[in-house]
Write a protein that holds these residues in place. Sequence first.
Motif, PDB file in Angstrom:
ATOM      1  N   THR A   6       0.832  -1.209   0.000  1.00 35.30           N
ATOM      2  CA  THR A   6       0.000   0.000   0.000  1.00 35.30           C
ATOM      3  C   THR A   6       0.867   1.259   0.000  1.00 35.30           C
ATOM      4  OG1 THR A   6      -1.684  -1.218   1.208  1.00 35.30           O
ATOM      5  CG2 THR A   6      -1.902   1.167   1.162  1.00 35.30           C
ATOM      6  N   ILE A  10       1.121   4.142  -2.939  1.00 38.58           N
ATOM      7  CA  ILE A  10       0.928   5.581  -2.668  1.00 38.58           C
ATOM      8  C   ILE A  10       2.143   6.363  -3.160  1.00 38.58           C
ATOM      9  CG2 ILE A  10       0.759   7.330  -0.839  1.00 38.58           C
ATOM     10  CD1 ILE A  10      -0.889   5.264   0.788  1.00 38.58           C
ATOM     11  N   PHE A  44      -3.581  14.203  -4.687  1.00 38.90           N
ATOM     12  CA  PHE A  44      -2.528  13.238  -4.319  1.00 38.90           C
ATOM     13  C   PHE A  44      -1.610  13.782  -3.232  1.00 38.90           C
ATOM     14  CE2 PHE A  44      -3.033   9.288  -6.592  1.00 38.90           C
ATOM     15  CZ  PHE A  44      -4.101   9.606  -7.423  1.00 38.90           C
ATOM     16  N   ILE A  47      -3.303  12.677  -0.193  1.00 37.86           N
ATOM     17  CA  ILE A  47      -3.011  11.258   0.044  1.00 37.86           C
ATOM     18  C   ILE A  47      -1.586  11.118   0.604  1.00 37.86           C
ATOM     19  CG2 ILE A  47      -2.631   9.029  -1.091  1.00 37.86           C
ATOM     20  CD1 ILE A  47      -4.990   9.792  -2.984  1.00 37.86           C
ATOM     21  N   ARG A  51      -0.016   9.422   4.146  1.00 41.02           N
ATOM     22  CA  ARG A  51       0.672   8.223   3.654  1.00 41.02           C
ATOM     23  C   ARG A  51       0.820   7.140   4.725  1.00 41.02           C
ATOM     24  NH1 ARG A  51       4.761   4.530   3.960  1.00 41.02           N
ATOM     25  NH2 ARG A  51       5.718   4.063   1.977  1.00 41.02           N
ATOM     26  N   PHE A  54      -2.559   5.666   5.892  1.00 43.34           N
ATOM     27  CA  PHE A  54      -3.173   4.781   4.893  1.00 43.34           C
ATOM     28  C   PHE A  54      -2.355   3.501   4.715  1.00 43.34           C
ATOM     29  CE2 PHE A  54      -5.338   8.440   2.283  1.00 43.34           C
ATOM     30  CZ  PHE A  54      -6.094   8.764   3.399  1.00 43.34           C
ATOM     31  N   LYS A  65     -10.204   5.124   1.857  1.00 41.13           N
ATOM     32  CA  LYS A  65      -9.788   6.396   2.470  1.00 41.13           C
ATOM     33  C   LYS A  65      -9.159   7.325   1.431  1.00 41.13           C
ATOM     34  CE  LYS A  65      -9.771   5.878   7.248  1.00 41.13           C
ATOM     35  NZ  LYS A  65      -9.672   6.837   8.347  1.00 41.13           N
ATOM     36  N   ALA A  66      -8.351   6.753   0.540  1.00 43.70           N
ATOM     37  CA  ALA A  66      -7.727   7.579  -0.498  1.00 43.70           C
ATOM     38  C   ALA A  66      -8.811   8.145  -1.411  1.00 43.70           C
ATOM     39  CB  ALA A  66      -6.719   6.744  -1.291  1.00 43.70           C
TER      40      ALA A  66
END
Length: 205
Positions: A6, A10, A44, A47, A51, A54, A65-66
Amino acid sequence: MAADLTGRLIDATVAAIRADAERLTALDQAIGDGDHGVNMKRGFEAIAAARDEFAGLPLPQALQKAGMALVMKVGGASGPLYGSLLMSMGKAAAEDAGLAGPLADGIAAIKKRGRSDVGQKTMLDVLVPALEALEAGEAEELAPRELLQRVRAAAEDGLAATAPMQATAGRASYLGTRSVGHLDPGAASSALLIGAVCDVLAEEL
Ligand code: ADP
Ligand code: MG
């Protein structure tokens, strides 16, 4: 699954958007309002700011969530559309460990929210061919590396194919025939994100 998939997804997608935000904006200057790169970067960066939070979640929750971050942070049409894609993918991924099923659900969510389909010069003209390549490659039992290569090529071909199209969805549709001859910005960001995801998945092999 290798450690921190994950987090690496990201990092790779954030890096791709940062690197190409100006190109996405330039594409949107030609047939839109010139904010697509700015919109994608805003989403982004949100996001990126979350980081570690997530990356500590299972992939389905991280996707959801993103997606929510994109819906909340991106002003343009693309935010709710990419947000719907990720939220639906996350929901589907909770029950389906594959990629094609969740991607199909995510694409269905874009079509529903955007009241759009392939052939209208949008992100769907990249996402749908990429999904079709994934499904066809899986049916052929292609080796994973070749499968990823096909998906990436389908996304790039899909992007190129938006140039001769006339936009009939989104802001570019206001231009009528003047949208012909330009790549669609959202199709370009989709091809960029698919390339970044394929890079990370290829490292897993
Ligand atoms: P805005 O059009 O609100 O300025 P952006 O510039 O961020 O938003 O995003 C534009 C991109 O969003 C387009 O290039 C297209 O790919 C995508 N898009 C816009 N409307 C739709 C729709 N109804 N369905 C699918 N994609 C769409
Ligand atoms: Mg725009």
